[in-house]
Design a protein around this motif. Structure first.
Motif, PDB file in Angstrom:
ATOM      1  N   LYS A  54      38.200  36.450  41.295  1.00 39.17           N
ATOM      2  CA  LYS A  54      37.604  37.508  40.258  1.00 39.17           C
ATOM      3  C   LYS A  54      38.359  39.024  40.647  1.00 39.17           C
ATOM      4  CE  LYS A  54      34.988  35.381  37.547  1.00 39.17           C
ATOM      5  NZ  LYS A  54      35.168  34.912  36.039  1.00 39.17           N
ATOM      6  N   GLY A  55      38.716  39.239  41.875  1.00 39.41           N
ATOM      7  CA  GLY A  55      39.165  40.614  42.126  1.00 39.41           C
ATOM      8  C   GLY A  55      40.807  40.282  41.760  1.00 39.41           C
ATOM      9  N   LEU A  56      41.397  39.282  41.996  1.00 41.75           N
ATOM     10  CA  LEU A  56      42.805  39.020  41.719  1.00 41.75           C
ATOM     11  C   LEU A  56      42.767  38.747  40.263  1.00 41.75           C
ATOM     12  CD1 LEU A  56      43.695  36.161  44.359  1.00 41.75           C
ATOM     13  CD2 LEU A  56      44.765  38.456  44.247  1.00 41.75           C
ATOM     14  N   GLU A  57      41.930  38.185  39.570  1.00 43.78           N
ATOM     15  CA  GLU A  57      41.954  38.338  37.988  1.00 43.78           C
ATOM     16  C   GLU A  57      41.877  39.638  37.337  1.00 43.78           C
ATOM     17  OE1 GLU A  57      38.847  35.562  36.697  1.00 43.78           O
ATOM     18  OE2 GLU A  57      40.012  34.005  37.230  1.00 43.78           O
ATOM     19  N   ALA A  58      40.989  40.492  38.117  1.00 37.27           N
ATOM     20  CA  ALA A  58      40.784  41.806  37.515  1.00 37.27           C
ATOM     21  C   ALA A  58      42.224  42.688  37.771  1.00 37.27           C
ATOM     22  CB  ALA A  58      39.626  42.456  38.264  1.00 37.27           C
ATOM     23  N   MET A  59      42.774  42.530  38.743  1.00 39.24           N
ATOM     24  CA  MET A  59      44.167  43.467  39.029  1.00 39.24           C
ATOM     25  C   MET A  59      45.069  42.399  38.700  1.00 39.24           C
ATOM     26  SD  MET A  59      43.228  46.032  40.113  1.00 39.24           S
ATOM     27  CE  MET A  59      41.423  46.215  39.655  1.00 39.24           C
ATOM     28  N   VAL A  60      45.196  41.510  37.775  1.00 38.67           N
ATOM     29  CA  VAL A  60      46.239  40.724  37.195  1.00 38.67           C
ATOM     30  C   VAL A  60      47.229  40.126  38.342  1.00 38.67           C
ATOM     31  CG1 VAL A  60      48.024  40.598  35.585  1.00 38.67           C
ATOM     32  CG2 VAL A  60      46.169  42.210  35.493  1.00 38.67           C
ATOM     33  N   GLY A  61      46.458  39.643  39.360  1.00 41.32           N
ATOM     34  CA  GLY A  61      47.274  39.127  40.495  1.00 41.32           C
ATOM     35  C   GLY A  61      47.870  39.863  41.701  1.00 41.32           C
ATOM     36  N   ASN A  62      47.879  40.987  41.373  1.00 39.42           N
ATOM     37  CA  ASN A  62      48.492  42.203  42.286  1.00 39.42           C
ATOM     38  C   ASN A  62      47.552  41.944  43.637  1.00 39.42           C
ATOM     39  OD1 ASN A  62      48.747  44.822  43.830  1.00 39.42           O
ATOM     40  ND2 ASN A  62      50.117  45.116  42.055  1.00 39.42           N
ATOM     41  N   CYS A  63      47.974  41.551  44.642  1.00 41.39           N
ATOM     42  CA  CYS A  63      47.121  41.623  45.856  1.00 41.39           C
ATOM     43  C   CYS A  63      46.697  42.905  46.557  1.00 41.39           C
ATOM     44  CB  CYS A  63      47.973  40.744  46.937  1.00 41.39           C
ATOM     45  SG  CYS A  63      47.844  39.053  47.124  1.00 41.39           S
ATOM     46  N   ALA A  64      47.794  43.943  46.487  1.00 40.59           N
ATOM     47  CA  ALA A  64      47.421  45.120  47.215  1.00 40.59           C
ATOM     48  C   ALA A  64      46.348  45.848  46.477  1.00 40.59           C
ATOM     49  CB  ALA A  64      48.676  45.886  47.249  1.00 40.59           C
ATOM     50  N   HIS A  65      46.414  45.779  45.023  1.00 40.05           N
ATOM     51  CA  HIS A  65      45.213  46.470  44.481  1.00 40.05           C
ATOM     52  C   HIS A  65      43.903  45.575  44.401  1.00 40.05           C
ATOM     53  CE1 HIS A  65      48.734  48.393  41.542  1.00 40.05           C
ATOM     54  NE2 HIS A  65      48.203  49.032  42.560  1.00 40.05           N
ATOM     55  N   ALA A  66      44.105  44.363  44.402  1.00 39.51           N
ATOM     56  CA  ALA A  66      42.730  43.452  44.576  1.00 39.51           C
ATOM     57  C   ALA A  66      42.013  43.705  45.875  1.00 39.51           C
ATOM     58  CB  ALA A  66      43.252  42.072  44.080  1.00 39.51           C
ATOM     59  N   ALA A  67      42.897  43.845  46.905  1.00 45.32           N
ATOM     60  CA  ALA A  67      42.489  44.103  48.266  1.00 45.32           C
ATOM     61  C   ALA A  67      41.730  45.416  48.474  1.00 45.32           C
ATOM     62  CB  ALA A  67      43.443  43.908  49.337  1.00 45.32           C
ATOM     63  N   GLU A  68      42.548  46.432  47.778  1.00 46.19           N
ATOM     64  CA  GLU A  68      41.737  47.801  47.787  1.00 46.19           C
ATOM     65  C   GLU A  68      40.552  47.758  47.112  1.00 46.19           C
ATOM     66  OE1 GLU A  68      42.889  52.275  46.132  1.00 46.19           O
ATOM     67  OE2 GLU A  68      44.282  51.080  46.404  1.00 46.19           O
ATOM     68  N   LEU A  69      40.548  47.090  45.764  1.00 48.41           N
ATOM     69  CA  LEU A  69      39.105  46.773  45.193  1.00 48.41           C
ATOM     70  C   LEU A  69      38.042  46.288  45.940  1.00 48.41           C
ATOM     71  CD1 LEU A  69      37.800  46.958  42.183  1.00 48.41           C
ATOM     72  CD2 LEU A  69      38.750  44.697  41.983  1.00 48.41           C
ATOM     73  N   LEU A  70      38.382  45.188  46.711  1.00 53.93           N
ATOM     74  CA  LEU A  70      37.324  44.356  47.567  1.00 53.93           C
ATOM     75  C   LEU A  70      37.044  44.939  48.748  1.00 53.93           C
ATOM     76  CD1 LEU A  70      38.838  40.823  46.575  1.00 53.93           C
ATOM     77  CD2 LEU A  70      36.837  41.991  45.394  1.00 53.93           C
ATOM     78  N   GLY A  71      38.071  46.136  49.079  1.00 56.95           N
ATOM     79  CA  GLY A  71      37.756  46.793  50.357  1.00 56.95           C
ATOM     80  C   GLY A  71      38.025  46.069  51.522  1.00 56.95           C
ATOM     81  N   ILE A  72      39.230  44.826  51.468  1.00 54.49           N
ATOM     82  CA  ILE A  72      39.668  44.272  52.488  1.00 54.49           C
ATOM     83  C   ILE A  72      41.135  44.461  52.963  1.00 54.49           C
ATOM     84  CG2 ILE A  72      37.892  42.405  52.182  1.00 54.49           C
ATOM     85  CD1 ILE A  72      39.771  40.599  50.779  1.00 54.49           C
ATOM     86  N   PHE A  73      41.637  44.046  53.977  1.00 55.06           N
ATOM     87  CA  PHE A  73      43.183  43.991  54.179  1.00 55.06           C
ATOM     88  C   PHE A  73      44.103  43.085  53.336  1.00 55.06           C
ATOM     89  CE2 PHE A  73      41.382  45.216  58.455  1.00 55.06           C
ATOM     90  CZ  PHE A  73      41.775  46.587  58.441  1.00 55.06           C
TER      91      PHE A  73
ATOM     92  N   LEU B  55      43.007  25.254  43.855  1.00 53.59           N
ATOM     93  CA  LEU B  55      42.276  26.158  42.951  1.00 53.59           C
ATOM     94  C   LEU B  55      43.129  27.442  42.511  1.00 53.59           C
ATOM     95  CD1 LEU B  55      39.422  26.852  45.606  1.00 53.59           C
ATOM     96  CD2 LEU B  55      39.332  25.403  43.533  1.00 53.59           C
ATOM     97  N   PRO B  56      42.598  27.626  41.058  1.00 51.76           N
ATOM     98  CA  PRO B  56      43.503  28.844  40.523  1.00 51.76           C
ATOM     99  C   PRO B  56      43.352  29.979  40.946  1.00 51.76           C
ATOM    100  CG  PRO B  56      41.566  28.386  39.324  1.00 51.76           C
ATOM    101  CD  PRO B  56      41.429  27.326  40.537  1.00 51.76           C
ATOM    102  N   ALA B  57      44.130  30.460  42.031  1.00 55.68           N
ATOM    103  CA  ALA B  57      43.970  31.670  42.887  1.00 55.68           C
ATOM    104  C   ALA B  57      45.107  32.931  42.297  1.00 55.68           C
ATOM    105  CB  ALA B  57      44.364  31.384  44.384  1.00 55.68           C
ATOM    106  N   ASP B  58      45.556  32.605  40.955  1.00 52.73           N
ATOM    107  CA  ASP B  58      46.395  33.547  40.405  1.00 52.73           C
ATOM    108  C   ASP B  58      45.963  33.956  39.063  1.00 52.73           C
ATOM    109  OD1 ASP B  58      48.347  33.618  42.382  1.00 52.73           O
ATOM    110  OD2 ASP B  58      49.241  31.645  41.452  1.00 52.73           O
ATOM    111  N   ALA B  59      46.171  35.124  38.825  1.00 57.96           N
ATOM    112  CA  ALA B  59      45.765  35.568  37.359  1.00 57.96           C
ATOM    113  C   ALA B  59      46.685  35.072  36.352  1.00 57.96           C
ATOM    114  CB  ALA B  59      45.564  37.167  37.447  1.00 57.96           C
TER     115      ALA B  59
END
Length: 63
Positions: free
Chosen positions: A24-43, A59-63
């Protein structure tokens, strides 16, 4: 399906909750790992590693 169980109010294993949250974090950030990681509070590296595992499981791990 994981999302269906979540909506039904049943208890899910922590690894399933983590997987759903990461996807869901990756979907929200349109697949951008850096932004999704910041959103989720992980590296970023942690997020990318988990995304690669999910991809290898088909599994569908891309937005």
């Amino acid at each position: 399906m994981v999302a269906a169980r979540l909506l039904a109010g049943s208890v899910m294993p922590l690894h399933e909750v983590e997987k759903l949250t990461i996807i869901k974090g990756l979907e929200a950030m349109v697949g951008n790992c850096a932004h999704a990681a910041e959103l989720l509070g992980i590296f970023v590296r942690t997020l990318c590693n988990k995304r690669n595992v999910y991809r290898s499981q088909g599994l569908p791990a891309d937005a």
